[in-house]
Each structure stands twice: as C-alpha cells, then as structure tokens.
Write a protein that holds these residues in place. Structure first.
Motif, short mmCIF file in Angstrom:
data_model
loop_
_atom_site.label_atom_id
_atom_site.label_comp_id
_atom_site.label_asym_id
_atom_site.label_seq_id
_atom_site.Cartn_x
_atom_site.Cartn_y
_atom_site.Cartn_z
N GLY A 105 0.81 -1.20 0.00
CA GLY A 105 0.00 0.00 0.00
C GLY A 105 0.85 1.26 0.00
O GLY A 105 2.07 1.21 -0.07
N PRO A 106 0.20 2.41 0.11
CA PRO A 106 0.92 3.67 0.17
C PRO A 106 1.64 3.82 1.51
O PRO A 106 1.23 3.24 2.52
N PHE A 107 2.70 4.59 1.50
CA PHE A 107 3.47 4.76 2.74
C PHE A 107 4.17 6.11 2.71
O PHE A 107 4.28 6.77 1.66
N VAL A 108 4.65 6.49 3.89
CA VAL A 108 5.49 7.68 4.02
C VAL A 108 6.81 7.23 4.62
O VAL A 108 6.84 6.50 5.61
N GLN A 109 7.91 7.69 4.03
CA GLN A 109 9.22 7.32 4.53
C GLN A 109 9.75 8.43 5.43
O GLN A 109 9.59 9.62 5.13
N VAL A 110 10.37 8.01 6.53
CA VAL A 110 11.06 8.93 7.44
C VAL A 110 12.47 8.39 7.63
O VAL A 110 12.65 7.20 7.87
N VAL A 111 13.45 9.27 7.52
CA VAL A 111 14.84 8.83 7.65
C VAL A 111 15.49 9.57 8.81
O VAL A 111 15.39 10.81 8.90
N PHE A 112 16.15 8.83 9.66
CA PHE A 112 16.90 9.40 10.77
C PHE A 112 18.39 9.25 10.43
O PHE A 112 18.87 8.14 10.22
N SER A 113 19.09 10.37 10.41
CA SER A 113 20.52 10.28 10.08
C SER A 113 21.30 11.37 10.83
O SER A 113 20.76 12.45 11.07
N PRO A 114 22.55 11.11 11.18
CA PRO A 114 23.21 9.80 11.07
C PRO A 114 22.76 8.88 12.21
O PRO A 114 22.41 9.35 13.29
N ALA A 115 22.77 7.61 11.92
CA ALA A 115 22.35 6.65 12.94
C ALA A 115 23.26 6.71 14.15
O ALA A 115 22.83 6.49 15.29
N SER A 116 24.53 7.06 13.90
CA SER A 116 25.50 7.12 15.00
C SER A 116 25.20 8.29 15.94
O SER A 116 25.67 8.32 17.08
N GLY A 117 24.38 9.24 15.48
CA GLY A 117 24.04 10.39 16.33
C GLY A 117 22.76 10.21 17.12
O GLY A 117 22.36 11.08 17.89
N LEU A 118 22.12 9.05 16.95
CA LEU A 118 20.85 8.81 17.62
C LEU A 118 21.07 8.34 19.05
O LEU A 118 22.07 7.66 19.34
N PRO A 119 20.13 8.65 19.94
CA PRO A 119 20.20 8.07 21.29
C PRO A 119 19.93 6.58 21.22
O PRO A 119 19.45 6.08 20.21
N SER A 120 20.18 5.87 22.30
CA SER A 120 19.99 4.42 22.27
C SER A 120 18.50 4.05 22.20
O SER A 120 18.16 2.97 21.75
N ASN A 121 17.65 4.95 22.62
CA ASN A 121 16.21 4.72 22.44
C ASN A 121 15.59 5.98 21.84
O ASN A 121 15.73 7.06 22.40
N VAL A 122 14.90 5.82 20.75
CA VAL A 122 14.26 6.95 20.08
C VAL A 122 12.77 6.91 20.39
O VAL A 122 12.12 5.86 20.28
N ASP A 123 12.24 8.03 20.80
CA ASP A 123 10.81 8.16 21.05
C ASP A 123 10.40 9.53 20.51
O ASP A 123 10.66 10.55 21.13
N GLU A 124 9.78 9.53 19.33
CA GLU A 124 9.54 10.80 18.63
C GLU A 124 8.08 10.95 18.25
O GLU A 124 7.42 9.97 17.87
N LEU A 125 7.62 12.18 18.31
CA LEU A 125 6.34 12.54 17.70
C LEU A 125 6.67 13.22 16.38
O LEU A 125 7.46 14.17 16.37
#
Lengths: 223, 166, 389
Positions: B78-98
């Motif tokens: 089906g249809p979708f929306v893509q979201v990209v988080f970059s760089p992965a190395s800059g992310l916290p160990s747990n991501v919780d986003e609105l």
C-alpha cells in the motif's frame, strides 16, 4: 432524478472511467492480449472479438452496478467480503483462461455418416471466439480499485437506473483504453504466434490462479 | 548490380560490427552508460522511498520526512510515508519521537525504537498512529517495502503505511 | 550432438603459421584487456589475468587451427558458467555473510543489476520513466554494478553479438551447457518442437505482468539462477515459495533436463531474455545458412543444435530460426559443408571461412573482455581460498 443531475453523474462517471482506465488495462490486459493474439487476425475480425469481450465485460459492470445499488450501502474498500469475491473471481478467471488456451471443451465435430447440407446458402455463421464471454464477464467483475471507487459512487445515486447508467458510462471511459488492442489485428497470425499466445495464456492463468488462491488462503488463515 | 551493392553493404556491416567491438570497452560502453544515466529515468519510489518533503534538526541528528508514495497500477503493497533518521551514530539508544508527517503542524505518529550498538543488528520498534490517516504498526521491522524499520549504512529508514481511504 | 564427436574437418584445417598469424590480433586484445590486472593488481590477480589471457588466446588459436568453433567456445563458456557463481557467491559471503539480499540493501539501492531484468523494465520506463528494480542508476562504492553501467555493457555487447550473447557472454548458460556435455548420449531424444516457443510466451507473460504489477516478475518468481547468485531473504511464506520455485526450476531446467536431453533446456525452452535477445538477430549481419546445393537432409545439424533453432523446414529454406545463437554446433557437425557461416547480403557461395573469421573476431573480443574478466576474478577468488589475502 433531473436531467441535469443525470448528466452531471454521467460526466463524473466518464471522467472517472477515463482517468482510471490504465488500471483496468493493467488488470485485464494480461488476459486480453494473449487471448486476442490467439484469435484469427485482421482488424475487422478483432473489432468483433473485442466487441464481444467488452460487451461481456459491460454485463459484468452492470451486474455489479445493480448489486451495489440494491445492497443499499456503499461498499467500502475495506469491506472484508471483497477479498473472498476477488479471490474466487481470480481463480475462475484462471480456469477460463486455461480452458481457452488448451481448447477445452473441444467443439463437437461432425459425426461420421451425418449428412452435410448439399447447398450452403450464404456464409456459414461464424462461431463466437472462444472465451470471449467468460473472460469478458470475469474481467468485468474483477474488483480492481477503480471499480470499487465507481461502486461507492454509484451506490449513492438515487435510483437503480442511475446506478446502471453510471456504470455503463464508467465502462465507456475505461473501454477507450482498450482500443489500441485493435492494432493487434495487424500482427500476422502464424501458427507460432498463436502457440505463443496460448502458452502465455496458460502461464498467466497460473499467475491469476496462484494470486486468487493466495487471497483465499490468507482469508481463511487470517480471517 | 543490386547483388553487388548488397554484398558491399553486408561487408560494411561486418566491418562496422568489428569496429564497434573494438570501441566497446573504451568508448561505447561508457557512452551508453552516460546516456542511460542522463535519460531522466529514476528508480521506482517503492524502492527509494520518494523525495524529501521536509526535515527537522534534532539534538545530534536529522529527521527527514518524505513525500507519500502511492502504489502504481496494480503494484503490491500500500501507500506509505518514509522517514529517515541520520546519522544513525548520532541517535540516542532509544528513540521516542512525535512526527508531523503531512506538514500541518500537528504530530501524526509516535515512533519508538531502540538503536543497537551493532550496526548489523535488526531493528524493532513501534509506530502508533495519532490520527486516522496513518496505520499503527506494532511491532515494526524489516517487513516489506511499504512497512519497514531498517538500518541502511548510517541511516535508519522508517516506512509508515497510510491507512486505506474510506 | 557435436559435443564429443570428432570435428568433420581434418584435424589441421590451417597450418600453424597462418593460425598463429590469425590469432595474433586476439592475443593482443587479450593483453590489452588484462593490462589493468597486470599493472595495478596483486600477484594473484596478475597470475589469474595471465592464465585467462593465455586460455582465451589458446582457444582462439584452436578455432583457427581446426576450423571448428563449437567445442573450443564451449570450453570457455562452461568455465564461465561454472566459475561465475564461485566468484559472485564468494563476494556476497565476504560482504554480508549470506547469499540472501536483505530488504535493507534493496532499499539503499545496493542490488547488483542483472541484464535479465531488461525486458521487464521497458514498458514501465516508457510509461512512467521509472525503473522497477531496487538498484542505483549510477555506480556506488557498495554497488559498482549499477543499472546504467550494466545496461551500457549489455547494449554495447549486443550491438556486436545479437543473439550470440547466449553463446559468448551469458554467464548462466554455461552451467547447463556443462551438464549437457556430460552424457555420451541423450536419454530423451525426441522433444516437442513447440517447446522452443515457450521462451516467447514467458517473455510475453512477464512483460505484461511486470507492466501491470510494476515489479520484475521473472526475477521475483521465476529465475532459476537465483539459486546460484542471490535472492530476497526468506522471511515469510511468499519468499519461501519463491525460493522453492527457483530451486525447483534450477534442478529441472538447468541440471536434470540438460543431462537427459543434452540440450540447453533453460536457454532454449524457458529463458525470456533469450527470446528478447533473439530480436537483435534481425539487425546483426552474421548468420548461419544452409547451402541447398550441398545439403543432403541428413538431420545432423538438427540434432546438434543445443536450442532446437533448426527445423527441417528451416533447413529447406536454407536458414536457421530467429533464436540461433551462432554457437557453431551445426556447422561443425555438417559432413557436407552445407551449413556455413554467412554475412547477410553476400552470396552464399562467398567464402564462409571469411564470414566465420569476421564474426569470431568480434564475438571472441567480447567474450574475452567480459567473460574473461569474470573468469579471472573468479580464479583469483578460488586461489584466495587456498592462499589467503
């Protein structure tokens, strides 16, 4: 229903049919193309064959148009019963395509000893191209997304005749996209071309059958 | 006379074929490659995720929201929306986003996932839809092209399915 | 089949000196093609390059010396078919530890492009300028076999080879040609002639379905060579079913049937890319013809052809069918020199050896450039199994 509102909904149906025609071609094209290639050639002959196919498809459209209106409610895309019907139609389509491709059932040959007419006045009436009615009708009730959009809209109309008219005009809009198939009449019908078309029809029958069975199995397993 | 010209044409064709063969590794292959690359073709959005609509900078990483991708013709999924988080190395160990997916200023989904230290480890998370336009997926992993949470290089790719239109 | 039979020409068709002279351009070409390996690469790569350059040159020399084509071409082609998977699989295992391609790599455009997808791309690309393949258009560090590069390679080589791609370039065809060469005699001798039409039907079906579904249907459902290259990671019922189909088709079409029939059954009776490639025979100037003055209708050519591209009717018309891949099996098996190489437009009685030479220079150049580099790479990989880097 006033004439104005009738013409408005007819215009809407035509626009919807024309806009979504490519999807109909994508759904039905894999059925039509090998079928028509396996028929005797000539643009005139193809017109007749395609006409019969589209006529049977129209019958399918009108049947659906009547059904959605009589059901008295819009059939949403998420209607769970749709997948049962879709799966069943695809399996039937596969069987019809395979039957056509393999020449089953065989036409009855003249029994030995039975006398042929001494005089044949006029041309012998041509038998209808095999598979035209079954394939046309089944593709006509094959629930592609534009079909359901049209169904939702038609179910909201004031009368059964309005719903039928809507689907008939919607059909015309989609049928325009099938006109290029007439050009296949220019392809020379050698035994190789006919054989390739028949084998392709069998392969596509396998695809539709597999696809339909998968839908049915998923419904049974996942509910 | 005609036969002679045909024979000449045949041998010219043969010579041309040999010339083309000699040019293949030096000129022809590269030329055709460049022509294909500049022909205005693009890989189907079901694979690429489409084009970036907007981006938000967070603390140490960027969140890019893409335009919705609609299936073509009878394309599966089906249809979708893509979201990209970059760089992965800059992310916290747990991501919780609105995340606001449609740019109306209101958050549309809540996304939660853990970012393992091992870049090759599979990702698992959850997407909670906050309105009827999107579909909640819990758990979400490397499921399909239209419903996906996966790491590609130094990016985390998330694909959120759109709910069917009623 | 002409595979293990003695060539009908005298063992020495041409003297050593003339053969060497005719081989010289190909030797120089081989040197040229492997110069990068000689100049820049490691000792193993240099050695592999040298071995393959000598191998290809030696085979060409034998073609010149004996006046035959099929047997020598087949040595190269079977080596290519058997060794390509070695190099390819080794590279996959080194890069990601598995032959399966996870969805992450497809999403990031890292799927190497295979030329067999090409027919399925055409209609969607023509309608929407979209390529229905999870690759990248331009080469990247992680994916040098990008879409543009592989299409460029394919088209350039096809302009030279036409359908002869299937005999001089395809790195899959050699697998079944190898299996077909094993038995001395075919167990199944009689095959339905309609089987040669199946590739066209498969082509029609996959092109239609790919256009409708916007996915490369043959690659996702029907390619037997997924078994020896890479495949979508098995993670649900659908991908498991796909894998089962790939393996079944491989075992039947690529292994079992070639062993039983001594024919290239996958190529001749299934491969849609082969059917697509046949169309390029229309514009290629080289062909095989039959001299009706010399032909005695013995049928040797018919039986020798690995893909049933010759029928009794076509021989009567003096030509092969459109799917002739110019492997030379029929020419080498003909005892009357009635099957000949031919340049279109020229008289049939014009020197067939000249036509063969003109064809072979181009075809072998392509084989050396492409197949030779694949062989060298695979050979280096195999050496590294024994001598680690």
């Amino acid at each position: 229903m006033t004439l104005l509102s009738l013409s408005a909904s007819a215009g809407e149906a035509l626009a919807l049919g024309f806009a979504t025609g490519p999807v109909c071609v994508a759904t039905c094209g894999p059925v039509v193309l090998p079928w028509i290639l396996a028929q005797p050639g000539g643009v005139r002959g193809h017109s007749r064959q395609l006409g019969l196919f589209l006529g049977a498809r129209l019958a399918g459209y009108l049947l659906f148009g009547a059904a959605v209106w009589l059901a008295g409610a819009a059939i949403p895309r998420a209607w769970t019963g749709r997948s049962w019907l879709l799966g069943a139609v695809q399996v039937l389509l596969a069987l019809s395509l395979a039957a056509f491709a393999t020449g089953w059932p065989r036409r009855r040959r003249a029994v030995a000893g039975q006398s042929q007419p001494l005089v044949q006045i006029g041309a012998q009436p041509a038998s209808p191209p095999r598979g035209a009615l079954a394939l046309g009708f089944l593709t006509g009730i094959n629930f592609c997304p534009p079909f359901l959009v049209a169904g939702v809209r038609a179910a909201q109309l004031a009368s059964l005749s309005a719903s039928l008219l809507f689907f008939a005009v919607f059909f015309v809009g989609t049928a325009v996209w099938f006109l290029p198939f007439l050009s296949l009449g220019l392809v020379r019908r050698t035994p190789a071309v006919v054989t390739v078309a028949r084998i392709a029809a069998i392969l596509l029958a396998c695809w539709y059958g597999f696809s339909g069975l998968l839908i049915l199995i998923e419904r049974i397993v996942y509910g | 006379m005609r036969k002679r010209w045909l024979a000449v044409a045949g041998y010219v064709g043969a010579a041309l074929t040999l010339a083309i063969a000699a040019l293949v590794p030096f000129v022809l292959m590269g030329g055709i490659t460049q022509a294909v690359a500049h022909a205005g073709l693009r890989v189907d959005e079901v694979y690429t995720g489409g084009t970036v609509a907007r981006s938000f900078t967070r603390n140490g990483y960027l969140v890019s929201v893409y335009e919705p991708v609609q299936p073509r013709l009878l394309q599966r999924g089906g249809p979708f929306v893509q979201v990209v988080f970059s760089p992965a190395s800059g992310l916290p160990s747990n991501v919780d986003e609105l995340i606001d997916l449609d740019g109306d200023g209101q958050p549309d989904v809540r996304v939660r996932f853990a970012v393992p230290g091992d870049a090759r480890a599979s990702l698992h998370g959850a997407v909670q839809a906050l309105n009827s336009r999107y579909r909640s997926v819990e758990p979400i992993g490397a499921d399909s092209f239209t419903q996906l949470l996966a790491r590609t290089g130094d990016r985390i790719v998330l694909r959120i399915p759109l709910a069917p239109r009623r | 089949m002409a595979s293990s039979s003695v060539p009908v020409r005298p063992a020495a068709f041409r003297g050593v000196g003339r053969s060497l002279l005719l081989t010289l351009p190909m030797a120089l070409w081989s040197l040229l093609m492997f110069t990068p390996a000689f100049l820049h690469a490691s000792g193993v790569a240099r050695a592999s390059g040298a071995v393959v350059a000598v191998f290809m040159t030696a085979l060409f020399y034998q073609m010149m010396r004996t006046g035959t084509t099929y047997r020598w071409r087949r040595y190269f082609f079977v080596a290519l078919g058997m060794l390509f998977p070695v190099g390819f699989i080794a590279a996959l295992l080194a890069a990601r530890g598995s032959m399966s391609i996870p969805i992450e790599r497809m999403v990031s455009g890292d799927t190497p492009f295979c030329f067999m997808v090409i027919p399925m791309l055409i209609v969607p690309a023509a309608l929407t300028r979209t390529l229905v393949f999870p690759g990248s258009i331009l080469p990247t560090a992680s994916n040098p076999h990008s879409i543009a590069v592989m299409i460029g390679l394919w088209l350039a080589m096809t302009l030279v080879l036409g359908k002869a791609w299937c005999a001089y370039a395809c790195f899959f065809g050699g697998i079944e040609e190898g299996f077909a060469a094993f038995p001395k005699r075919a167990k199944i001798r009689s095959l339905d002639p309609r089987l040669r039409l199946v590739p066209w039907a498969v082509l029609l079906a996959v092109v239609l379905l790919s256009a409708a579904l916007f996915e490369p249907v043959y690659c996702t459902w029907l390619c037997p060579f997924k078994t020896v290259t890479e495949f979508a990671a098995v993670r649900n019922v659908e991908t498991a079913a796909q894998m089962a189909i790939f393996v079944a088709l491989f075992l039947v079409l690529v292994v079992a049937l070639p062993l039983l029939t001594k024919k290239r059954t996958q190529c001749g009776f299934f491969c849609p890319f082969g059917a697509f490639q046949s169309l390029f025979n229309k514009i290629n100037v080289f062909e095989i013809r039959f001299d009706r003055q010399k032909c005695v209708d013995c049928g040797l050519c018919l039986h020798a052809c690995p893909t049933m591209a010759i029928t009794a009717e076509s021989v009567h018309e003096g030509k092969t069918l459109l799917n002739c891949m110019k492997c030379g099996a029929c020419v080498d098996s003909c005892k009357k020199d009635a099957a000949v190489w031919h340049v279109k437009g020229t008289p049939l009685t014009a020197k067939p050896e000249r036509a063969r030479l003109l064809f072979l220079y181009g075809a072998w150049a392509m084989a050396t450039m492409f197949g030779g580099s694949v062989l060298a790479n695979s050979l280096a990989t195999m050496i590294h199994f024994v001598i680690p880097k």
